[in-house]
Each structure stands twice: as C-alpha cells, then as structure tokens.
Scaffold this motif. Structure first.
Motif, mmCIF file in Angstrom:
data_model
loop_
_atom_site.group_PDB
_atom_site.id
_atom_site.type_symbol
_atom_site.label_atom_id
_atom_site.label_comp_id
_atom_site.label_asym_id
_atom_site.label_seq_id
_atom_site.Cartn_x
_atom_site.Cartn_y
_atom_site.Cartn_z
ATOM 1 N N CYS A 1 27.623 53.860 3.408
ATOM 2 C CA CYS A 1 28.624 54.081 4.459
ATOM 3 C C CYS A 1 30.005 53.824 3.844
ATOM 4 O O CYS A 1 30.203 52.790 3.217
ATOM 5 N N TRP B 1 32.570 52.818 5.089
ATOM 6 C CA TRP B 1 33.223 51.628 5.640
ATOM 7 C C TRP B 1 32.457 50.340 5.348
ATOM 8 O O TRP B 1 33.047 49.308 5.087
ATOM 9 N N HIS C 1 26.358 55.946 11.318
ATOM 10 C CA HIS C 1 25.971 54.547 11.149
ATOM 11 C C HIS C 1 25.722 53.924 12.533
ATOM 12 O O HIS C 1 26.486 53.061 12.996
ATOM 13 N N CYS D 1 28.765 50.364 11.979
ATOM 14 C CA CYS D 1 30.137 50.565 12.439
ATOM 15 C C CYS D 1 30.274 51.763 13.375
ATOM 16 O O CYS D 1 31.347 52.034 13.878
HETATM 17 ZN ZN LIG Z 1 29.238 51.701 8.588
#
Ligand SMILES: [Zn+2]
Ligand SMILES: Cc1cc2nc3c(=O)[nH]c(=O)nc-3n(C[C@H](O)[C@H](O)[C@H](O)COP(=O)(O)OP(=O)(O)OC[C@H]3O[C@@H](n4cnc5c(N)ncnc54)[C@H](O)[C@@H]3O)c2cc1C
Lengths: 418, 87
Positions: free
Chosen positions: B6, B8, B59, B63
């Motif tokens: 991911c 993030w 995700h 997140c």
């Molecule tokens: Zn994420």
C-alpha cells in the motif's frame, strides 16, 4: 479396437497385462485436416469423439500443448450435477448428466461415475427459499431435485453437524440424488481412446502458437512442429482462452483466475455425498481412494500460476470443520491449482467468434467438468452443421453485446460471477 | 499469499485488501459517453494478460485508499507501485 471386458481382462492376466495395445498416439502429424481442435482437455477430446461418432468427421487433429487432461480436467474436484436455476444452464447440464449416465458403456471405458447424491446446504430462511425456488424450477423442467429438512438431511448425511448453536446453523438442503462425481483422468482418456479408434489424430507436446488467418477467415495454425492447415479450428483451452483470442485479434469478456483444491490423507468411507456449502463457499466429497477432496473460493485476482494462497486453504478448511467437526484431526496431503476462465456473467462462451470458422469453447471457469460430454456434443454439432446447437445457442459471445446474459447468480459483470 | 504494498501503509497481508480488477478498463467519457461499443469494452472486455497486469487494490481493512499496482500474473511478482495514483 480392443474391447475392455471381463473376458479380455482374464486373458491379459495370463500375460501379466503386458500385451494391451496402446490406446492412442503413434500417428504422424499431417499438413492439413478438416478440423483442428486446440487443447486436449476433456472438452476438446469430447468434441473430437462426437465429431467422429455423430457426424462421421474423422479428418481431425487434436493438438495439446502438454499432456492429455493435464489442464483443469485433471485438476478439478469432479462434481457432476444439473441443479441450475436458469433454463439455459439447467437444460445444458441435464443433457450432460444424461450423457454421463451412459458414458462408460458408450466409451467402453470406466469413467467411474458415482451418482452418490449432491447436497447443497442452506443456512438461513432466505437461502432455504432460494433453494426451494431453484428446486421447483428444476422439477418444472422435469429435472429431479428435492428439498431436505434437517431430519431428512441428517439421515442422508449423518456426519454433518446440524446443531443450531453453530456459527452457521444449517436449515436444510437442496438435494439432487443423481448428482455425484466421476474419475477426471478417465474422462479424458476414454474420449481420447474413442476418438483415436475412429481415426482422429491426437498429438501431445504440440502447442498452438498462432493462427493463420486470411481475409478474416481462419485457415490453419502455427505450431513448433510446423504450420498445419484446416477448414475449421476449435479452441478449447480453458484458462488460456484469453491468450488465444489475443492471437486471433479479438478480446473476450473473460478473466483467468487461479482456483485450488486439496485432498486429505485416505480415510475409510465417511462422507458419502458431495456436500456443498454456499454460505461460506466450500465443498467436499470423498474419492474412491478414500481421500477427502475439498475446495472453496478461487483466488480473487487474475492469475496464470496454477496455485493458490494459504489463506484460502485455511478459510476453506475452517469452514468445512464447522460442518464436519471430525475433520479437525484430518491431515491435508496435497494442494494444487488450475487456471479457470471466468466469463463476465458466469456462463460459458461457446461457438462463433469474430473470425470465420474459428470457434471457441471457453468460459467454463469453475464449473465445466460436469459439462464435458454435452459441450463436446454441441460443439461437434456446430462444427458439422455450421449452426449452434439449440442447447449452446444461448451461450454465444454476442449475448454480451445484445444484453441476453445468462447470469445464474445475477452478480455480474465480474469474473467471479460463477 | 501476497504482500501488497500500500503506498500509504507499506507492505501488508493480502487479506487486508479487496481486489479491484484490471486498471486499464476506463469509463467512457467525453465523446465516448454515448458510444455503446466503448461501454461494452469497459464493462466486459479484458485483455487478461499472462504477465504484467495493471490492477486496482483497495486497502479495505487498513487506510481504505484505492491504489494501482502492476503484478505479474504468472509469478505474482509486484513490479511497480505509483505513489498516490488516486486519492
Ligand atoms: Zn493502506
Ligand atoms: C480446482 C478446480 C476445481 C474444479 N471443480 C469442478 C467441479 O467440481 N465440477 C465441475 O463441473 N467443474 C469443476 N472445475 C472446472 C473444470 O475443471 C473445467 O471447467 C473443465 O475441466 C475444463 O475442461 P477443458 O477441457 O475445457 O479444459 P482443460 O482441461 O484445462 O484443457 C485445456 C487444454 O488446453 C491446453 N492448451 C492450452 N493452451 C494451448 C495451446 N496454445 N495449444 C495447445 N493446447 C493448449 C492445456 O494444456 C489443457 O490441457 C474445477 C476447476 C478447478 C481448477
């Protein structure tokens, strides 16, 4: 052809079974055929067999990239049944089941069809209602199908945990007594032997690399063993359908995913039906060798890798343990995967393509083993007559353009609409 | 089992994500909005490659962002993760 019979078995026992003649192969690849079938799985081989048997068309070659039945035919969990809701699906699968019922006799080859009953569990009122609707729809079409309440279910399937304090309390089941399993390899080998004996050539290790197309009409294929010409080319390559379509210059509403299955160590007979659990999606049956054969959801993402992730195995097994608590002490022996060609409505894509005389038999995804006989039968009809068979007509590629989808579960357009 | 990167959160177990499918399928826009052939291609047709595949992941149990990666469908190797492709 050398018949398989009790007499011949006894005769060959005297020579230690060393003198049986070979069942297929040993012929020379020619430069041209009337029909080329790409893919030596059950579907391709059944097509070859019925071309010869029903239409006398024998100038045919089956070209297989690997070995016969090494694709999904040899990797599937072999459940055979016809309990589909939509008429197009039910009629096709029912015709297939009828062909299954006489297949061992017709092929003189034991495909080990075992009609031990198919049980599809329901865990809520809504599911019970959906299954009742399905059973009624089937019975109206003359196809056998029952609804079992818990007491009846308990008699059919005594090992099942039907207590009402479990995670998914079972309410009943849809039951098709004629459903069951068959021997996967035997289906490929039996059709191959039958086709070979009628004069059809079968070649392993002979992958098709490209098509020869002139003025939008197919005239042959390219292989590592040279170009081979044909009037009609039929592609029956399951998970590789999209790759073959790309070679021919078009795109299919199909994605290839990986579906896996696993078997346990061999046990004494304990699960005497095919049991399917739709709420969490898992299914189980016991092979004649005693192994429990199990499967569940396919991998969610596209994949050509013929294996699956551990979390799917864990998920399937934990689901099955809630149904059959004794399973918690059983060990898994092997796991494997296949490449399944899932269409955008969950139904197969059969027949004509944008290229003339190039036919596809594709999109069977997770559900095509049971369809093998009828698929070969109807595809042979299409090749011989130039027109789709009544049973395969609803599955034409153009249905996605004109909106006549065959969406059994009404969940498309996703490649997991099976 | 895949480790999905991911942009993030970093690499996380596949079970935290929802697969979003082929990222090359684009919604018909502009002149193409009335073009049924463009819609047919967007809704149904997939190139379905054996090899590099651009795809969306969500995700869901993290997140909750959507992002795009390229994954090889033959060996599951993840090749590139454009940073914040969508937000
Ligand atoms: Zn994420
Ligand atoms: C784990 C799993 C469980 C399943 N369970 C069931 C079930 O219980 N019941 C059911 O009905 N269905 C089930 N299925 C689906 C079923 O297995 C398939 O739909 C069916 O077997 C497809 O048969 P086929 O002959 O079309 O394909 P395959 O058997 O895959 O044959 C295709 C052949 O084409 C060959 N090929 C590919 N590319 C080329 C090329 N370029 N040139 C030449 N040859 C090529 C391949 O090597 C392969 O042998 C399951 C599938 C899987 C993976």
């Amino acid at each position: 052809m050398q018949q398989y019979s009790i007499l011949n078995l006894a005769k060959h026992a005297l020579s230690g079974h060393m003198r049986w003649s070979r069942t297929f192969g040993g012929r020379k690849l020619r430069k041209r055929y009337d029909v080329i079938i790409v893919g030596g799985g059950g579907h391709g081989l059944a097509t070859a067999y019925y071309l010869a048997k029903n239409y006398g068309i024998t100038n045919v070659a089956v070209l297989e990239k690997g070995w016969l039945g090494g694709g999904n035919t040899g990797r599937n969990t072999t459940m055979v049944r016809s309990d589909y809701l939509l008429p197009a699906n039910a009629d096709f699968k029912e015709f297939s089941l009828q062909l299954w019922e006489e297949l061992s006799q017709k092929l003189n080859y034991n495909v080990m069809l075992s009609q031990r009953g198919y049980v599809s569990l329901a865990c809520s009122d809504a599911e019970m209602e959906a299954k009742t609707q399905q059973a009624n729809a089937l019975r109206l079409r003359g196809i056998d199908c029952n609804i079992l309440n818990i007491d009846e279910l308990k008699k059919v399937c005594p090992e099942l945990d039907v207590r009402q304090n479990t995670r998914y309390p079972i309410q009943g089941a849809l039951y098709q007594a004629r459903g069951g399993i068959a021997r996967h390899d035997a289906v490929a080998w039996g059709y191959a032997r039958g086709a070979h004996n009628k004069g059809i050539d079968i070649f392993e290790n002979c992958g098709v690399e490209d098509f020869i197309i002139n003025n939008n009409r197919v005239s042959g294929v390219k292989t590592a063993k040279g170009d081979i010409m044909a009037d009609t080319v039929v592609v029956s390559v399951a998970g590789s359908s999209g790759l073959m379509a790309a070679k021919a210059g078009f795109t299919l509403p199909i994605e290839t995913l990986s579906a896996q299955a696993f078997v346990s160590e061999s046990l004494k007979p304990i699960i005497n039906q095919v049991v399917s659990f739709d709420t969490g999606y898992a299914f189980i049956n016991q092979s004649d060798k005693g192994e429990l054969v199990m499967g569940g959801h396919m991998e969610p993402h596209n994949g050509y890798h013929q294996r699956g992730g551990f979390d799917r195995i864990e998920n399937t097994l934990s689901t099955l343990v809630t149904l059959f608590p004794f399973l918690s002490r059983v060990r898994i022996m092997r796991t494997w995967g296949g490449m399944v060609d899932n269409s955008m409505d969950g139904a197969p894509i059969l027949g004509d393509t944008p290229v003339e005389r190039l036919l596809f038999n594709s999109g069977w995804g997770y559900t095509g083993f049971k369809a093998t006989p009828a698929s070969g039968w109807t595809m042979a009809h299409h090749i011989a007559t130039g027109e789709p068979h009544d049973l395969s007509e609803p599955f034409k590629l153009s249905r996605f353009r004109d909106g006549s989808l065959v969406d059994e579960h009404g969940t498309g357009p996703y490649p997991t609409a099976y | 089992m895949l480790l999905i990167p991911c942009p993030w959160c970093g690499e996380r177990h596949e079970s935290e994500f929802t697969y979003g499918g082929d990222a090359t399928a684009t919604i018909p826009s502009g002149d193409q909005r009335e073009d049924t052939e463009a819609w047919y291609q967007f809704v149904y047709e997939r190139t379905n490659p054996a090899g590099d595949h651009a795809e969306y992941w969500h995700h869901s149990y993290g997140c909750s962002k959507w992002f795009k990666i390229t994954r090889n469908t033959l060996n599951n190797n993840i090749l590139d993760v454009p940073e914040s492709s969508q937000s």
